[in-house]
Write a protein that holds these residues in place. Structure first.
Motif, PDB file in Angstrom:
ATOM      1  N   UNK A 248       0.839  -1.201   0.000  1.00 57.85           N
ATOM      2  CA  UNK A 248       0.000   0.000   0.000  1.00 57.85           C
ATOM      3  C   UNK A 248       0.872   1.248   0.000  1.00 57.85           C
ATOM      4  N   UNK A 249       0.553   2.190  -0.872  1.00 57.79           N
ATOM      5  CA  UNK A 249       1.399   3.385  -0.964  1.00 57.79           C
ATOM      6  C   UNK A 249       1.256   4.342   0.217  1.00 57.79           C
ATOM      7  N   UNK A 250       0.079   4.363   0.859  1.00 61.35           N
ATOM      8  CA  UNK A 250      -0.165   5.317   1.924  1.00 61.35           C
ATOM      9  C   UNK A 250      -0.983   4.623   3.007  1.00 61.35           C
ATOM     10  N   UNK A 251      -0.392   4.398   4.158  1.00 60.24           N
ATOM     11  CA  UNK A 251      -1.059   3.663   5.243  1.00 60.24           C
ATOM     12  C   UNK A 251      -2.311   4.395   5.746  1.00 60.24           C
ATOM     13  N   UNK A 252      -2.367   5.728   5.600  1.00 57.73           N
ATOM     14  CA  UNK A 252      -3.544   6.470   6.042  1.00 57.73           C
ATOM     15  C   UNK A 252      -4.759   6.216   5.151  1.00 57.73           C
ATOM     16  N   UNK A 253      -4.533   5.774   3.936  1.00 59.10           N
ATOM     17  CA  UNK A 253      -5.632   5.493   3.006  1.00 59.10           C
ATOM     18  C   UNK A 253      -5.785   3.992   2.767  1.00 59.10           C
ATOM     19  N   UNK A 254      -5.376   3.195   3.739  1.00 63.45           N
ATOM     20  CA  UNK A 254      -5.389   1.738   3.584  1.00 63.45           C
ATOM     21  C   UNK A 254      -6.785   1.200   3.307  1.00 63.45           C
TER      22      UNK A 254
END
Length: 173
Positions: A111-117
């Motif tokens: 995943x590129x961005x853990x906040x947008x998982x």
């Protein structure tokens, strides 16, 4: 996922039209296949994630899963017996279980961005659903064109292609 559902959703038809079993015999074979799949799926699901975590590797188990699926597809293609379909249930069921357990970890790792998982995993879930939907559609077209003899090598090709694409992931071992 795509290749697995190419075969899974057509098991009854494969047993009747390709293998040549009666409805009663096909139903009995599917019962055995279901038990085999359940047993190997439990084993694969419960062990593969732990093994992947211990090894610190995701791509190798996912590739092994894809190869197990390909072996499962190969057996009915070359043997054309009800026993080969039971073997399909064993190999492909194990491959699918390992894939399901370890691929989710691989998905999280890339995943590129853990906040947008949540959003990203939702998109990945749509891709899984598309594979489950498109696989049987492709099988239907292939059977209409050339019978079941073409379905198995196409499923094998997609499983091998999955290995190639998984190897192209650079951010995860």
């Amino acid at each position: 996922i795509f290749s697995y559902y190419m075969i899974l959703n057509y098991q009854l038809y494969i047993l009747e039209s390709y293998i040549g079993q009666s409805k009663t015999a096909a139903a009995a074979t599917i019962s055995v296949m279901s038990v085999v799949t359940m047993v190997v799926a439990l084993i694969g699901s419960l062990t593969s994630g732990a093994i992947s975590d211990k090894l610190g590797r995701r791509k190798i188990p996912v590739n092994i899963a894809s190869l197990l699926l390909a072996i499962g597809y190969l057996l009915p293609w070359v043997m054309k017996t009800s026993f080969s379909m039971i073997l399909f249930a064993g190999f492909a069921g194990l491959g699918y279980a390992v894939y399901g357990a370890v691929d989710q970890a691989l998905n999280v790792d890339v995943l590129p961005n853990k906040e947008e998982a949540g959003k990203d995993l939702g998109i990945l879930n749509i891709a899984t659903t598309l594979g489950q939907t498109a696989g049987p559609i492709v099988t239907s077209a292939l059977v209409g064109m050339a019978g079941y003899n073409l379905v198995f090598p196409v499923a094998i090709a997609f499983a091998v292609l999955a290995c190639i694409f998984i190897q192209m992931i650079r951010s995860v071992k």
